[in-house]
Design a protein around this motif. Sequence first.
Motif, PDB file in Angstrom:
ATOM      1  N   ILE A 204      25.523  -4.213   8.643  1.00  0.00           N
ATOM      2  CA  ILE A 204      25.355  -5.195   8.577  1.00  0.00           C
ATOM      3  C   ILE A 204      24.044  -6.376   7.742  1.00  0.00           C
ATOM      4  N   LEU A 205      24.371  -7.035   7.554  1.00  0.00           N
ATOM      5  CA  LEU A 205      23.390  -8.121   5.870  1.00  0.00           C
ATOM      6  C   LEU A 205      23.392  -8.805   6.796  1.00  0.00           C
ATOM      7  N   ALA A 206      22.038  -9.324   6.883  1.00  0.00           N
ATOM      8  CA  ALA A 206      21.368 -10.595   7.808  1.00  0.00           C
ATOM      9  C   ALA A 206      20.392 -12.004   6.258  1.00  0.00           C
ATOM     10  N   GLU A 207      20.744 -12.845   6.292  1.00  0.00           N
ATOM     11  CA  GLU A 207      20.458 -14.003   5.310  1.00  0.00           C
ATOM     12  C   GLU A 207      18.832 -14.137   6.478  1.00  0.00           C
ATOM     13  N   PRO A 208      17.101 -14.375   5.520  1.00  0.00           N
ATOM     14  CA  PRO A 208      16.413 -14.441   5.912  1.00  0.00           C
ATOM     15  C   PRO A 208      16.428 -15.515   6.948  1.00  0.00           C
ATOM     16  N   ALA A 209      15.708 -14.812   8.310  1.00  0.00           N
ATOM     17  CA  ALA A 209      15.992 -15.996   9.341  1.00  0.00           C
ATOM     18  C   ALA A 209      16.234 -16.494   9.504  1.00  0.00           C
ATOM     19  N   ALA A 210      17.514 -15.710   9.690  1.00  0.00           N
ATOM     20  CA  ALA A 210      18.884 -16.159  10.941  1.00  0.00           C
ATOM     21  C   ALA A 210      19.025 -15.416  11.867  1.00  0.00           C
ATOM     22  N   ARG A 211      19.030 -16.740  12.490  1.00  0.00           N
ATOM     23  CA  ARG A 211      19.214 -16.008  14.409  1.00  0.00           C
ATOM     24  C   ARG A 211      20.620 -15.272  15.058  1.00  0.00           C
ATOM     25  N   VAL A 212      20.446 -14.532  15.734  1.00  0.00           N
ATOM     26  CA  VAL A 212      21.605 -13.711  15.973  1.00  0.00           C
ATOM     27  C   VAL A 212      21.265 -13.172  17.271  1.00  0.00           C
ATOM     28  N   GLY A 213      22.232 -13.457  18.329  1.00  0.00           N
ATOM     29  CA  GLY A 213      21.833 -12.770  19.518  1.00  0.00           C
ATOM     30  C   GLY A 213      23.129 -13.719  21.098  1.00  0.00           C
ATOM     31  N   PHE A 214      22.994 -13.285  21.639  1.00  0.00           N
ATOM     32  CA  PHE A 214      24.542 -13.734  22.480  1.00  0.00           C
ATOM     33  C   PHE A 214      23.981 -14.589  23.132  1.00  0.00           C
ATOM     34  N   ALA A 215      22.677 -15.402  23.899  1.00  0.00           N
ATOM     35  CA  ALA A 215      21.836 -15.728  24.810  1.00  0.00           C
ATOM     36  C   ALA A 215      21.089 -16.660  23.809  1.00  0.00           C
ATOM     37  N   GLY A 216      20.675 -18.233  23.737  1.00  0.00           N
ATOM     38  CA  GLY A 216      19.720 -18.701  22.581  1.00  0.00           C
ATOM     39  C   GLY A 216      18.453 -18.606  23.200  1.00  0.00           C
ATOM     40  N   THR A 223      15.041 -19.110  32.003  1.00  0.00           N
ATOM     41  CA  THR A 223      16.095 -18.000  32.368  1.00  0.00           C
ATOM     42  C   THR A 223      15.147 -17.515  33.202  1.00  0.00           C
ATOM     43  N   THR A 224      14.205 -16.895  32.452  1.00  0.00           N
ATOM     44  CA  THR A 224      13.293 -15.488  32.798  1.00  0.00           C
ATOM     45  C   THR A 224      11.639 -15.910  32.885  1.00  0.00           C
ATOM     46  N   GLY A 225      11.115 -17.416  32.488  1.00  0.00           N
ATOM     47  CA  GLY A 225      10.083 -17.855  32.178  1.00  0.00           C
ATOM     48  C   GLY A 225       8.972 -17.223  31.081  1.00  0.00           C
ATOM     49  N   ARG A 226       9.381 -16.722  30.404  1.00  0.00           N
ATOM     50  CA  ARG A 226       8.291 -15.688  29.819  1.00  0.00           C
ATOM     51  C   ARG A 226       8.229 -16.576  28.335  1.00  0.00           C
ATOM     52  N   THR A 227       7.472 -16.391  27.734  1.00  0.00           N
ATOM     53  CA  THR A 227       7.634 -16.697  26.464  1.00  0.00           C
ATOM     54  C   THR A 227       7.750 -15.198  25.322  1.00  0.00           C
ATOM     55  N   LEU A 228       8.312 -15.830  24.620  1.00  0.00           N
ATOM     56  CA  LEU A 228       9.428 -14.224  23.500  1.00  0.00           C
ATOM     57  C   LEU A 228       8.524 -14.590  22.594  1.00  0.00           C
ATOM     58  N   PRO A 229       8.751 -12.985  22.215  1.00  0.00           N
ATOM     59  CA  PRO A 229       7.907 -12.737  20.910  1.00  0.00           C
ATOM     60  C   PRO A 229       7.522 -13.624  19.863  1.00  0.00           C
ATOM     61  N   GLU A 230       7.029 -13.295  18.582  1.00  0.00           N
ATOM     62  CA  GLU A 230       6.950 -14.557  17.611  1.00  0.00           C
ATOM     63  C   GLU A 230       8.354 -14.023  16.781  1.00  0.00           C
ATOM     64  N   GLY A 231       8.990 -14.867  16.128  1.00  0.00           N
ATOM     65  CA  GLY A 231      10.328 -14.827  15.580  1.00  0.00           C
ATOM     66  C   GLY A 231      11.332 -13.775  15.981  1.00  0.00           C
ATOM     67  N   PHE A 232      11.600 -13.885  17.540  1.00  0.00           N
ATOM     68  CA  PHE A 232      12.336 -13.071  18.182  1.00  0.00           C
ATOM     69  C   PHE A 232      13.767 -13.819  17.692  1.00  0.00           C
ATOM     70  N   GLN A 233      14.549 -13.321  17.829  1.00  0.00           N
ATOM     71  CA  GLN A 233      15.970 -13.006  17.368  1.00  0.00           C
ATOM     72  C   GLN A 233      16.610 -13.342  15.777  1.00  0.00           C
ATOM     73  N   THR A 234      14.972 -13.166  15.263  1.00  0.00           N
ATOM     74  CA  THR A 234      15.460 -13.800  14.012  1.00  0.00           C
ATOM     75  C   THR A 234      15.719 -12.813  13.104  1.00  0.00           C
ATOM     76  N   ALA A 235      16.126 -12.257  11.348  1.00  0.00           N
ATOM     77  CA  ALA A 235      16.667 -11.075  10.859  1.00  0.00           C
ATOM     78  C   ALA A 235      15.684 -10.371  11.097  1.00  0.00           C
ATOM     79  N   GLU A 236      14.463 -10.858  10.598  1.00  0.00           N
ATOM     80  CA  GLU A 236      13.793  -9.835  10.505  1.00  0.00           C
ATOM     81  C   GLU A 236      13.637  -9.758  11.904  1.00  0.00           C
ATOM     82  N   PHE A 237      13.427  -9.287  12.840  1.00  0.00           N
ATOM     83  CA  PHE A 237      13.050  -9.022  14.138  1.00  0.00           C
ATOM     84  C   PHE A 237      14.190  -7.767  14.822  1.00  0.00           C
ATOM     85  N   LEU A 238      15.226  -8.471  14.085  1.00  0.00           N
ATOM     86  CA  LEU A 238      16.150  -7.918  14.536  1.00  0.00           C
ATOM     87  C   LEU A 238      16.589  -6.014  13.012  1.00  0.00           C
TER      88      LEU A 238
END
Length: 561
Positions: A204-216, A223-238
């Motif tokens: 699996i190759l990903a383009e820079p900053a591509a966002r990938v996940g099941f839920a947005g 839903t969770t009421g939480r602050t998401l990590p920096e870059g969450f669900q981006t290619a670099e995070f994955l």
Amino acid sequence: MTATVPAPAAEWVRCPGCHDIVYGPRLARSLQVCPGCGRHGRLTAPERIEQLLDPGWTAIEVPEVSADALHFVDSVPYPQRLAAARRQTGLREAVLCVRGTVDGRRVVAAVMDFRFLGGSLGAGVGERITIAAETAVRERTPFLLATASGGARMQEGALALMQMVKTSQAMAMLDEAGILTVGIVTDPTYGGVAASYATLPDVILAEPAARVGFAGPRVIAQTTGRTLPEGFQTAEFLLAQGLVDAVVPRPALRRAIARLLSAHDPKPRPAAADHSVRIVRRAEDLPERDGLAAVRLARHADRPTTEEYATFMLEEFMELRGDRVSGDCAAIVGGVGLLDGRPVVLVGHQKGRDTRERVQRNFGMPSPSGYRKAGRLMRLAAKLGLPVVTLIDTPGADPGIEAEQRGQAWAIAENLRLMSGLPVPVVAVVTGEGGSGGALALGVANTVLALSNAVYSVISPEGCAAILWKDPDIPREEAVAKAADALRLHARELLAYGIVDGVIGEPGEGAHTDPVLTMSLVRTAVAAAVRELARVDPAGLVAGRRRRFRSYGRVAEGDGR
């Protein structure tokens, strides 16, 4: 099939990322990558195909499916939405499936287009993905996917949901047929597409900053009421989470794909004659060694690393990262490349060169995700019928709390079982320090070689001395030296006991004095071993490997020499 020709580029465009004004034709020439901030804009399916494939690709004909089974109506009837999407894009559906080549190597490609109802997965998309996969199986051709989607198509209800299984089955069919699958995830890839065929390819190759996940991310945050990590669900995070193999800028994607395809469709050439390497097969032909001196040489900081071996030994080497479960362990490096024109999978320990890198790579001590990454690459080798080459150089497994929490013993045991049954040639080389189960997790091979200053043992001399030499009157250095001798861990003893099949002589005072020559000697020895094992059928390879390890411990008398 004729797709819509993209409209001429606007003369000036404002980049949504950096807000710079960019000359439109220049942006088009750069494949919609902003020259200022590097933001990757969306490509249409025809544009992406033109970028990745050689000229002359042809569309795969797919029969139409009945899409409006629910007679769905929101503000307009669903058929009207489909008709509008077809007019606007020139496509029949949100994916375009084609036959073509990349640098002359055949490929079947399925490329999604976000313009078509958000790249949503419905019956039409599912049918096209499946037919393309069936075509790849029938024609024995690698399968390339490029995804861009918001998820499953709501207007088709549960029928759209079922396409997740249908397309996942198609990917399983490709696995069973031994067909290489390569995925490119682009921004965005979400929902049912992400949870099915987009995340199932071998690589699996990903383009820079591509966002990938099941839920947005917005849904998750609300839903969770939480602050998401920096870059969450981006290619670099994955990538850091071990879920993709590489983040590849758009201009480099074609080259990366060509390198991967070479593993499926190599262009072999005769191996160059090289008689400069002499593999010692008899223990008596090696000198007696001081155990502690051997350990110090095996640990020398200037010995070649796995990354250096991979780059030197293999053409077109491409590192693959991540265990696809929990992380990417930097202490294990692996990937695919060509050894004398023959594709192989190489996996090895990576200690690092300087202090900073050694800390970052945990001094070559793998975590459970490292063993799982190695296992994943070995399973890929088994699927494609590629030999496995492992390079062993580690003090041992990670001794930390987190490694135990994540199932270190289970991860090592799984590799031992996996390697015992691999139906492909496996060659292992102890290039430096072979420590405990952390080394053995890469060491279950048909042919095991060692460099002449390498060591291999159940425990380090320091660990052994701490446990067994407890006399306070014996200085620690003396105890460690006694343990090193008692463990018989250097090359001569390893050959005498049949732990290794042969020893590769190091130049000068050791590999650290001439790394280039050392790597050349290892390359020649490994290539010869792979050629020899390639003559053995899969069942014979497995039987021979199991017979080898079954024999250890059968000697009842003497010292085994």
